[in-house]
Motif scaffolding. Structure first.
Motif, PDB file in Angstrom:
ATOM      1  N   PRO A  78       0.807  -1.222   0.000  1.00 27.80           N
ATOM      2  CA  PRO A  78       0.000   0.000   0.000  1.00 27.80           C
ATOM      3  C   PRO A  78       0.847   1.283   0.000  1.00 27.80           C
ATOM      4  O   PRO A  78       0.455   2.282  -0.601  1.00 27.80           O
ATOM      5  CB  PRO A  78      -0.824  -0.115   1.290  1.00 27.80           C
ATOM      6  CG  PRO A  78      -0.920  -1.589   1.522  1.00 27.80           C
ATOM      7  CD  PRO A  78       0.423  -2.129   1.085  1.00 27.80           C
ATOM      8  N   GLU A  81       1.882   1.833  -3.578  1.00 29.94           N
ATOM      9  CA  GLU A  81       0.708   2.287  -4.320  1.00 29.94           C
ATOM     10  C   GLU A  81       0.396   3.749  -4.014  1.00 29.94           C
ATOM     11  O   GLU A  81       0.000   4.507  -4.903  1.00 29.94           O
ATOM     12  CB  GLU A  81      -0.501   1.422  -4.000  1.00 29.94           C
ATOM     13  CG  GLU A  81      -0.393   0.020  -4.545  1.00 29.94           C
ATOM     14  CD  GLU A  81      -1.623  -0.794  -4.225  1.00 29.94           C
ATOM     15  OE1 GLU A  81      -2.709  -0.456  -4.752  1.00 29.94           O
ATOM     16  OE2 GLU A  81      -1.511  -1.755  -3.438  1.00 29.94           O
ATOM     17  N   THR A  82       0.572   4.150  -2.774  1.00 31.39           N
ATOM     18  CA  THR A  82       0.324   5.546  -2.385  1.00 31.39           C
ATOM     19  C   THR A  82       1.316   6.480  -3.066  1.00 31.39           C
ATOM     20  O   THR A  82       0.940   7.549  -3.550  1.00 31.39           O
ATOM     21  CB  THR A  82       0.384   5.702  -0.852  1.00 31.39           C
ATOM     22  OG1 THR A  82      -0.571   4.816  -0.261  1.00 31.39           O
ATOM     23  CG2 THR A  82       0.080   7.135  -0.428  1.00 31.39           C
ATOM     24  N   LEU A  85       0.223   6.719  -6.591  1.00 32.42           N
ATOM     25  CA  LEU A  85      -0.962   7.571  -6.670  1.00 32.42           C
ATOM     26  C   LEU A  85      -0.569   9.042  -6.610  1.00 32.42           C
ATOM     27  O   LEU A  85      -1.079   9.856  -7.374  1.00 32.42           O
ATOM     28  CB  LEU A  85      -1.940   7.229  -5.537  1.00 32.42           C
ATOM     29  CG  LEU A  85      -3.169   8.131  -5.423  1.00 32.42           C
ATOM     30  CD1 LEU A  85      -4.029   8.062  -6.678  1.00 32.42           C
ATOM     31  CD2 LEU A  85      -3.976   7.760  -4.177  1.00 32.42           C
ATOM     32  N   CYS A  86       0.337   9.394  -5.720  1.00 33.90           N
ATOM     33  CA  CYS A  86       0.801  10.785  -5.633  1.00 33.90           C
ATOM     34  C   CYS A  86       1.430  11.228  -6.951  1.00 33.90           C
ATOM     35  O   CYS A  86       1.189  12.355  -7.412  1.00 33.90           O
ATOM     36  CB  CYS A  86       1.804  10.949  -4.496  1.00 33.90           C
ATOM     37  SG  CYS A  86       1.056  10.852  -2.857  1.00 33.90           S
ATOM     38  N   LEU A 105      -5.547   0.832  -7.981  1.00 29.88           N
ATOM     39  CA  LEU A 105      -5.317   0.656  -6.550  1.00 29.88           C
ATOM     40  C   LEU A 105      -5.845  -0.696  -6.106  1.00 29.88           C
ATOM     41  O   LEU A 105      -6.888  -1.147  -6.575  1.00 29.88           O
ATOM     42  CB  LEU A 105      -6.012   1.753  -5.739  1.00 29.88           C
ATOM     43  CG  LEU A 105      -5.469   3.169  -5.898  1.00 29.88           C
ATOM     44  CD1 LEU A 105      -6.428   4.184  -5.303  1.00 29.88           C
ATOM     45  CD2 LEU A 105      -4.103   3.272  -5.231  1.00 29.88           C
ATOM     46  N   ALA A 109      -5.042  -0.866  -0.397  1.00 27.99           N
ATOM     47  CA  ALA A 109      -4.625   0.540  -0.487  1.00 27.99           C
ATOM     48  C   ALA A 109      -5.838   1.460  -0.460  1.00 27.99           C
ATOM     49  O   ALA A 109      -5.822   2.500   0.205  1.00 27.99           O
ATOM     50  CB  ALA A 109      -3.801   0.772  -1.746  1.00 27.99           C
ATOM     51  N   LYS A 112      -7.119   2.482   2.909  1.00 32.65           N
ATOM     52  CA  LYS A 112      -6.266   3.307   3.766  1.00 32.65           C
ATOM     53  C   LYS A 112      -6.823   4.730   3.805  1.00 32.65           C
ATOM     54  O   LYS A 112      -7.064   5.333   2.765  1.00 32.65           O
ATOM     55  CB  LYS A 112      -4.822   3.335   3.251  1.00 32.65           C
ATOM     56  CG  LYS A 112      -4.145   1.989   3.220  1.00 32.65           C
ATOM     57  CD  LYS A 112      -3.775   1.572   4.607  1.00 32.65           C
ATOM     58  CE  LYS A 112      -2.994   0.273   4.599  1.00 32.65           C
ATOM     59  NZ  LYS A 112      -2.835  -0.262   5.924  1.00 32.65           N
ATOM     60  N   GLU A 114      -5.421   7.556   4.300  1.00 35.33           N
ATOM     61  CA  GLU A 114      -4.605   8.538   3.588  1.00 35.33           C
ATOM     62  C   GLU A 114      -4.829   8.478   2.084  1.00 35.33           C
ATOM     63  O   GLU A 114      -4.764   9.508   1.395  1.00 35.33           O
ATOM     64  CB  GLU A 114      -3.115   8.395   3.921  1.00 35.33           C
ATOM     65  CG  GLU A 114      -2.494   7.048   3.584  1.00 35.33           C
ATOM     66  CD  GLU A 114      -2.593   6.002   4.693  1.00 35.33           C
ATOM     67  OE1 GLU A 114      -1.786   5.051   4.644  1.00 35.33           O
ATOM     68  OE2 GLU A 114      -3.454   6.110   5.580  1.00 35.33           O
ATOM     69  N   VAL A 115      -5.149   7.310   1.561  1.00 33.69           N
ATOM     70  CA  VAL A 115      -5.430   7.182   0.129  1.00 33.69           C
ATOM     71  C   VAL A 115      -6.784   7.820  -0.187  1.00 33.69           C
ATOM     72  O   VAL A 115      -6.918   8.570  -1.155  1.00 33.69           O
ATOM     73  CB  VAL A 115      -5.369   5.706  -0.310  1.00 33.69           C
ATOM     74  CG1 VAL A 115      -5.918   5.513  -1.717  1.00 33.69           C
ATOM     75  CG2 VAL A 115      -3.933   5.195  -0.227  1.00 33.69           C
ATOM     76  N   LEU A 118      -6.332  11.525  -0.194  1.00 35.06           N
ATOM     77  CA  LEU A 118      -5.666  11.985  -1.420  1.00 35.06           C
ATOM     78  C   LEU A 118      -6.649  12.050  -2.584  1.00 35.06           C
ATOM     79  O   LEU A 118      -6.664  13.018  -3.349  1.00 35.06           O
ATOM     80  CB  LEU A 118      -4.507  11.057  -1.794  1.00 35.06           C
ATOM     81  CG  LEU A 118      -3.234  11.187  -0.996  1.00 35.06           C
ATOM     82  CD1 LEU A 118      -2.299  10.006  -1.279  1.00 35.06           C
ATOM     83  CD2 LEU A 118      -2.528  12.500  -1.318  1.00 35.06           C
TER      84      LEU A 118
END
Length: 146
Positions: A78, A81-82, A85-86, A105, A109, A112, A114-115, A118
């Protein structure tokens, strides 16, 4: 009786990224190269979106799938993946306003916080999330609620 097999890759095996390489990539999206693949409406030939694909320049190239498998095997799936993603979200504002950005994703992930944050802080109306097929979804209701 069907057997469910969950492969656990050895991160240090030949052809796989080393742990140190994965840790370097986890340092931030600037360590990745984002490639944008057009998504086309077949009936018209019009491009309606772009799929963000993470690439790993300057490292052994076993392929992106091997990087994500190795990271998952090391317990960092994850997180990688984050970072990807960013990197994808970094290009969103540079795209024409009528295009959608597609990101991949895993269910883990996507769950999560935080995901989710985002994705919601970006332009959610311009994002399409493709849930990867590499892991089992055990709770669809929770996944859809996230």
């Amino acid at each position: 009786m069907p057997v469910t097999r969950t492969p656990v890759p050895r991160v240090e095996r030949a052809g796989m990224p080393r742990r140190s390489d994965i840790l370097e990539i986890l340092g931030g999206p600037e360590q990745l190269a984002m490639h944008l693949q057009p998504v086309i409406e077949l009936s018209t030939g019009a491009v309606w979106g772009l799929e963000a694909l993470a690439r790993f320049p300057g490292h052994p190239q076993p392929g992106p799938a091997a990087w994500f498998r190795a990271a998952m095997g090391a317990g960092w799936g994850p997180a990688l993946e984050t970072v990807a993603l960013c990197g994808a979200l970094d290009v969103l504002d540079d795209l024409p306003g009528d295009l959608v950005l597609s990101v991949n994703l895993s269910p883990t992930a996507l769950l999560k916080p935080e995901v989710t944050e985002l994705l919601l802080d970006a332009s959610p109306e311009r994002l399409l999330v493709e849930i990867t097929e590499h892991e089992h979804v055990s709770d669809y209701e929770r996944l859809l609620a996230s």
